[in-house]
Design a protein around this motif. Structure first.
Motif, mmCIF file in Angstrom:
data_model
loop_
_atom_site.group_PDB
_atom_site.id
_atom_site.type_symbol
_atom_site.label_atom_id
_atom_site.label_comp_id
_atom_site.label_asym_id
_atom_site.label_seq_id
_atom_site.Cartn_x
_atom_site.Cartn_y
_atom_site.Cartn_z
ATOM 1 N N ASP A 1 34.829 -33.772 -28.266
ATOM 2 C CA ASP A 1 33.778 -34.632 -27.789
ATOM 3 C C ASP A 1 33.529 -35.815 -28.708
ATOM 4 O O ASP A 1 32.726 -36.681 -28.382
ATOM 5 N N SER A 4 34.375 -39.038 -26.841
ATOM 6 C CA SER A 4 33.686 -39.338 -25.604
ATOM 7 C C SER A 4 32.908 -40.650 -25.667
ATOM 8 O O SER A 4 32.986 -41.434 -24.731
ATOM 9 N N ARG A 8 33.758 -43.596 -23.180
ATOM 10 C CA ARG A 8 32.736 -44.093 -22.258
ATOM 11 C C ARG A 8 32.520 -45.590 -22.463
ATOM 12 O O ARG A 8 32.390 -46.339 -21.503
ATOM 13 N N GLU A 73 40.636 -42.840 -15.588
ATOM 14 C CA GLU A 73 40.266 -41.457 -15.284
ATOM 15 C C GLU A 73 41.416 -40.512 -15.597
ATOM 16 O O GLU A 73 41.204 -39.417 -16.132
ATOM 17 N N CYS A 76 41.626 -40.123 -19.291
ATOM 18 C CA CYS A 76 40.515 -39.262 -19.724
ATOM 19 C C CYS A 76 40.801 -37.796 -19.400
ATOM 20 O O CYS A 76 40.567 -36.911 -20.233
ATOM 21 N N ALA A 77 41.284 -37.545 -18.200
ATOM 22 C CA ALA A 77 41.585 -36.169 -17.793
ATOM 23 C C ALA A 77 42.659 -35.574 -18.697
ATOM 24 O O ALA A 77 42.560 -34.411 -19.118
ATOM 25 N N ARG A 79 43.318 -36.449 -21.770
ATOM 26 C CA ARG A 79 42.716 -36.234 -23.101
ATOM 27 C C ARG A 79 41.848 -34.974 -23.102
ATOM 28 O O ARG A 79 41.872 -34.195 -24.042
ATOM 29 N N VAL A 80 41.080 -34.794 -22.029
ATOM 30 C CA VAL A 80 40.239 -33.591 -21.921
ATOM 31 C C VAL A 80 41.114 -32.341 -21.907
ATOM 32 O O VAL A 80 40.818 -31.354 -22.583
ATOM 33 N N GLN A 81 42.223 -32.395 -21.148
ATOM 34 C CA GLN A 81 43.127 -31.250 -21.113
ATOM 35 C C GLN A 81 43.710 -30.972 -22.496
ATOM 36 O O GLN A 81 43.810 -29.817 -22.918
ATOM 37 N N LEU A 83 42.346 -31.746 -25.383
ATOM 38 C CA LEU A 83 41.275 -31.184 -26.212
ATOM 39 C C LEU A 83 41.011 -29.724 -25.857
ATOM 40 O O LEU A 83 40.789 -28.891 -26.750
ATOM 41 N N GLU A 84 41.038 -29.410 -24.572
ATOM 42 C CA GLU A 84 40.835 -28.019 -24.157
ATOM 43 C C GLU A 84 41.951 -27.130 -24.687
ATOM 44 O O GLU A 84 41.698 -26.016 -25.138
ATOM 45 N N ASN A 87 41.313 -26.718 -28.357
ATOM 46 C CA ASN A 87 40.184 -25.809 -28.565
ATOM 47 C C ASN A 87 40.583 -24.370 -28.273
ATOM 48 O O ASN A 87 40.201 -23.449 -28.994
#
Length: 159
Positions: A1, A4, A8, A73, A76-77, A79-81, A83-84, A87
């Motif tokens: 995060d 983020s 943003r 988008e 971002c998706a 990057r989120v994947q 990071l997940e 994690n």
């Protein structure tokens, strides 16, 4: 995060830039259209063409802006994947470490219980030996008393 706010802010900058661009284009088109209304008869065909071109440009800009947003988008998706995944890997590493520590502590506890049982057994044996020695001592003291009585009795008889 941690990423983020930057993400943003980038998305917001792109969006605001697109809006400013659209507003500028729209303002230009509206001004051109308003100027052309003054000479409607002579320039009606030219006005229709310019309005049509303006509308096409606005649509093109909207499509381009939509494509840029879709790309953003998607990034971002992704990057989120990522990071997940990171994690999840970190969490699994912590869980494995915690499980190894729990296993080590359980083994140490089991070893301590084994030592405790061994010490209890030795203490029980020591208590039994102590009691046996006390019993032997009592017997010897009783025998000693009996021998003294006998000795005293013989000694009195000899006198």
């Amino acid at each position: 995060d941690d990423h983020s706010p930057d993400l943003r802010e980038t998305v917001l900058r792109i969006y605001l830039s697109g809006i400013r661009h659209l507003r500028a284009r729209l303002t230009n088109v509206v001004l051109e259209r308003d100027n052309l209304r003054g000479d409607l008869v002579r320039l009606s065909e030219q006005k229709a063409r310019l309005v049509r071109e303006g509308d096409e440009e606005v649509e093109h800009v909207r499509r381009e802006h939509g494509r840029e947003l879709d790309e953003c988008e998607q990034r971002c998706a992704e990057r989120v994947q990522a990071l997940e995944r990171d994690n999840r890997a970190e969490r699994e590493k912590w869980i494995a470490s915690a499980q190894a520590q729990v296993k080590r502590v359980e083994e140490e506890l089991e070893a301590a219980k084994g030592q405790e049982d061994l010490l209890k057994e030795k203490l029980k044996e020591a208590d039994l030996n102590y009691q046996m020695l006390l019993d032997e001592l009592k017997e010897q003291q009783d025998e000693n008393k009996s021998l003294r009585r006998d000795f005293n009795q013989i000694h009195r008889q000899l006198q």
